[in-house]
Design a protein around this motif. Structure first.
Motif, PDB file in Angstrom:
ATOM      1  N   LEU A 324       1.104  -1.211  -0.474  1.00 58.70           N
ATOM      2  CA  LEU A 324      -0.178   0.008   0.083  1.00 58.70           C
ATOM      3  C   LEU A 324       0.677   1.490   0.184  1.00 58.70           C
ATOM      4  N   PHE A 325       1.965   1.434   0.477  1.00 59.90           N
ATOM      5  CA  PHE A 325       2.878   2.225   0.401  1.00 59.90           C
ATOM      6  C   PHE A 325       3.733   2.531  -0.687  1.00 59.90           C
ATOM      7  N   ALA A 340      -2.594   8.987  -4.460  1.00 58.96           N
ATOM      8  CA  ALA A 340      -1.038   8.564  -3.361  1.00 58.96           C
ATOM      9  C   ALA A 340      -1.732   8.911  -1.393  1.00 58.96           C
ATOM     10  N   LEU A 341      -2.359   9.669  -1.219  1.00 49.80           N
ATOM     11  CA  LEU A 341      -2.816  10.232   0.166  1.00 49.80           C
ATOM     12  C   LEU A 341      -3.977   8.667   0.338  1.00 49.80           C
ATOM     13  N   GLU A 342      -5.068   8.413  -0.849  1.00 47.84           N
ATOM     14  CA  GLU A 342      -6.069   7.412  -0.193  1.00 47.84           C
ATOM     15  C   GLU A 342      -4.973   5.792   0.049  1.00 47.84           C
ATOM     16  N   TYR A 343      -4.319   5.921  -0.585  1.00 45.90           N
ATOM     17  CA  TYR A 343      -3.441   4.266  -0.145  1.00 45.90           C
ATOM     18  C   TYR A 343      -2.411   4.646   0.912  1.00 45.90           C
ATOM     19  N   TYR A 344      -1.707   5.796   1.228  1.00 46.01           N
ATOM     20  CA  TYR A 344      -1.553   6.146   2.723  1.00 46.01           C
ATOM     21  C   TYR A 344      -2.338   6.391   3.830  1.00 46.01           C
ATOM     22  N   MET A 365       2.154  11.702   3.736  1.00 43.34           N
ATOM     23  CA  MET A 365       1.060  12.743   3.573  1.00 43.34           C
ATOM     24  C   MET A 365       1.730  14.175   3.536  1.00 43.34           C
ATOM     25  N   ALA A 366       2.806  14.125   4.819  1.00 45.19           N
ATOM     26  CA  ALA A 366       3.121  15.305   4.926  1.00 45.19           C
ATOM     27  C   ALA A 366       3.374  15.748   3.718  1.00 45.19           C
TER      28      ALA A 366
END
Length: 647
Positions: A324-325, A340-344, A365-366
């Motif tokens: 997932l990362f 990308a944020l959805e997978y994080y 995410m940052a």
């Protein structure tokens, strides 16, 4: 060869019936019977069942006397220690890895006596090293040799991270040398055995060598070549004196062999039933190279290969936090931070056993939030990291401070000052050396104090260092980032006639003015460059693609003018000398995109020359900020330029 159905359907039934626990006392001669057990434990770990994986290993081998269980459990503890960076976890990991290394050593073939070794220099049959010696081993002894090299590598890595001094680094570097030598010999043995099998008409691979051993040799030889090929040129020159060279493409080919990956097919040629135990680790090494290290290098990077591997493993481990990362990082590499944020987020929800794995999500995410210029949301991630994570407190604390500073809310003034004041004290050392990004943030924190609590565009400068500008969507660059830069340039232009009245005023004001102008121009140059020429792996929607083509000439002109202005400002820069070198690097990439290879090469060679490019370097003491990172990226860009790869 497996059928198409076998290739495309990764079975998820590995966890249906775990291998039974051994009933008989352990016998080293039957060590390879434990591979099924450690394979099951590895799959549990990759499926986000970390605690269950550890418990299974302990129950399978309470005494930790079995070759594969002892060393496999040591690997799990090694990953755990490196993730947490806590002294307690690192000490425990070192102890477990050392124990695994001792167990492996007990299973290895004994080298001959000194007279026998001396005789082996003359009589090949008596040689106690090389292919002949490995041929004389039993299958268990060959596996022990492989496992010994693996645990020695883990031990060296943990020792370097934990000790923090040069003596330990030298000692562990010698262990690395032993590891590489063992992998070399095992690789030669495999090549020789396969060549002999082919000569006998037995096929391209020796059928007597099991897939588990093969996957381990592929991992070791592949990683050795890859690591050596990634070394900075100065260090590589020293390493080559000892006869070590890294062939990146050979390393990647070895890692791909374990899973049967190729550029011609979207699915692997080797299925679950045929694979060796280390195949998933080989695949993860490929993902790290293509999706993470691709930020620092260009040669050999293949984002599409990364996607193939992820597509396969996300079916196999739908809840696997590591994959997932990987999916998040893939979208970030393609300038899709929102996806990308959805997978994080999924990675955060996938497991709660190893809290330290959550910190990887918060870090990513940052950066993704800043790439979308969602500064408040990025601040939340930095705050969490600063409170919980231990890898680099200075970096996280500075991240929180610059987000607050960028938000420009007066009620946070005291908090910002407190955070900036902490940054220099939070620095760490690895192998006796300071961490470059921590040196950078400490310098910036001191500059903040010297300038009475002021920094220019601090969050935008910070996200540049983590490749957030290159991964920002075009709309964010045009509508959010560039207007901020333009507003700052207007504020600077007010003081253009009398720079001494800028900032703190008097002589200090003039120094601050030129540094801030150089930084603002640099950020304008970088933003405009990615508006004109997005990252090669960026995925653009049709509207963005049309807008890019229509506005390319103007954006490229703005970028060029900004970089050229920085070269002129070089002698006036007092603190941020790194901007001149970064400007040469980024300008070279712009020129390469425009097809001007000759001038692109000239600017990259200037960065690597070691000459003070800011002309008046008298104010600079020692290295400029991020010097090694800029050299690594410039060297990689020069290499890519020679091979006509897009920068």
């Amino acid at each position: 060869m497996p059928t198409q159905d076998q290739e495309t359907k990764p079975s998820g039934e590995w966890h249906a019936s775990p291998p039974p626990f051994p009933k008989d006392p352990y016998s080293p001669s039957r060590a390879l019977e434990d591979i099924d057990g450690i394979t099951y434990a590895l799959h549990l770990f990759l499926g986000s069942h970390m605690v269950e994986s550890e418990a299974y290993c302990r129950e399978y081998d309470p005494k930790m006397e079995r070759l594969y269980t002892a060393t496999g459990f040591g690997l799990i503890q090694c990953v755990k220690g490196l993730m947490s960076f806590e002294d307690e976890d690192l000490v425990d990991a070192i102890a477990q890895v050392r124990h695994g290394n001792t167990i492996a050593s007990q299973h290895r073939k004994r080298a001959g006596s000194l007279p026998t070794r001396l005789a082996g220099l003359v009589i090949g049959a008596l040689n106690t090293s090389g292919v002949g010696f490995i041929k004389s081993m039993t299958p268990v002894e060959r596996h022990a040799e492989l496992v010994y090299a693996e645990s020695l590598f883990e031990k060296a890595l943990l020792g370097i991270v934990y000790s923090g001094d040069w003596l330990a680094f030298i000692k562990e570097a010698l262990n690395m040398r032993t590891t590489i030598n063992i992998y070399r010999q095992l690789g030669k043995y495999l090549e020789t055995a396969d060549a002999e099998a082919q000569a006998k008409g037995l096929g391209s691979e020796d059928p007597s060598i099991d897939a588990h051993f093969r996957s381990g040799v592929y991992l070791g030889v592949g990683m050795s070549n890859l690591i050596l090929s990634l070394m900075p040129s100065k260090l590589l020159t020293i390493v080559e004196l000892f006869g070590y060279k890294g062939d990146r493409h050979l390393g990647l080919a070895y890692l791909q062999k374990a899973g049967g990956w190729s550029g011609a097919s979207d699915v692997p040629a080797i299925n679950i039933e045929q694979e060796g135990v280390r195949r998933p680790i080989c695949d993860m090494a490929l993902l790290i190279f293509h999706l993470v290290l691709s930020s620092f290098t260009f040669e050999g990077v293949d984002i599409r290969m990364g996607q193939k591997i992820l597509d396969y493993h996300i079916q196999r481990y739908p809840n696997g936090v590591f994959f997932l990362f990987g999916q998040g990082r893939l979208h970030l590499c393609r300038s899709q931070p929102k996806a990308a944020l959805e997978y994080y987020r999924k990675a955060l929800e996938a497991q709660n056993q190893y809290r330290n794995l959550h910190h990887i999500s918060f870090w990513e995410m940052a950066i993704a939030r800043l790439a979308l210029w969602e500064v408040s949301e990025s601040l939340d991630c930095w705050r969490t990291l600063a409170a919980e994570a231990t890898w680099s407190k200075a970096t996280y604390t500075y991240g929180a401070a610059v987000c607050l500073l960028q938000l420009a809310d007066e009620k946070h003034t005291a908090e910002i000052a407190a955070l900036m004041g902490k940054v220099p004290e939070l620095r760490q050392r690895i192998a006796g050396k300071s961490i470059p990004i921590e040196k950078f943030v400490a310098r910036k924190a001191r500059k903040f104090a010297q300038q009475s609590g002021r920094l220019v565009l601090p969050a935008l400068e910070y996200v540049y260092l983590f490749f957030g500008i290159s991964r920002a969507p075009r709309g964010v660059l045009v509508e959010k980032m560039l207007p901020l830069v333009a507003a700052q340039l207007e504020a600077l232009d007010v003081h253009a006639a009398e720079p001494a009245k800028y900032g703190s005023g008097e002589k200090k004001g003039e120094e601050e003015y030129w540094d801030d102008r150089a930084l603002t121009l640099f950020l304008k140059g970088v933003c405009s460059r990615y508006i004109a020429y997005p990252d090669p792996d960026a995925v653009l929607d049709p509207a963005d693609e049309l807008a890019m083509k229509e506005g390319r000439a103007d954006a490229a002109k703005d970028s060029q003018e900004a970089f050229l202005a920085i070269f002129d400002l070089g002698p006036k820069i007092v603190y941020d000398h790194y901007l001149v070198y970064c400007a040469h690097f980024e300008y070279a990439r712009l020129l390469a995109c425009q097809g001007d290879k000759a001038n692109a090469r000239l600017h990259l060679e200037l960065v690597l020359s070691g000459k003070p490019l800011e002309v008046n370097a008298a104010g600079r003491k020692g290295k400029y900020s991020m010097e090694n990172a800029i050299h690594i990226r410039s060297h990689a860009a020069l290499e890519a330029l020679e091979r006509n790869h897009r920068l």
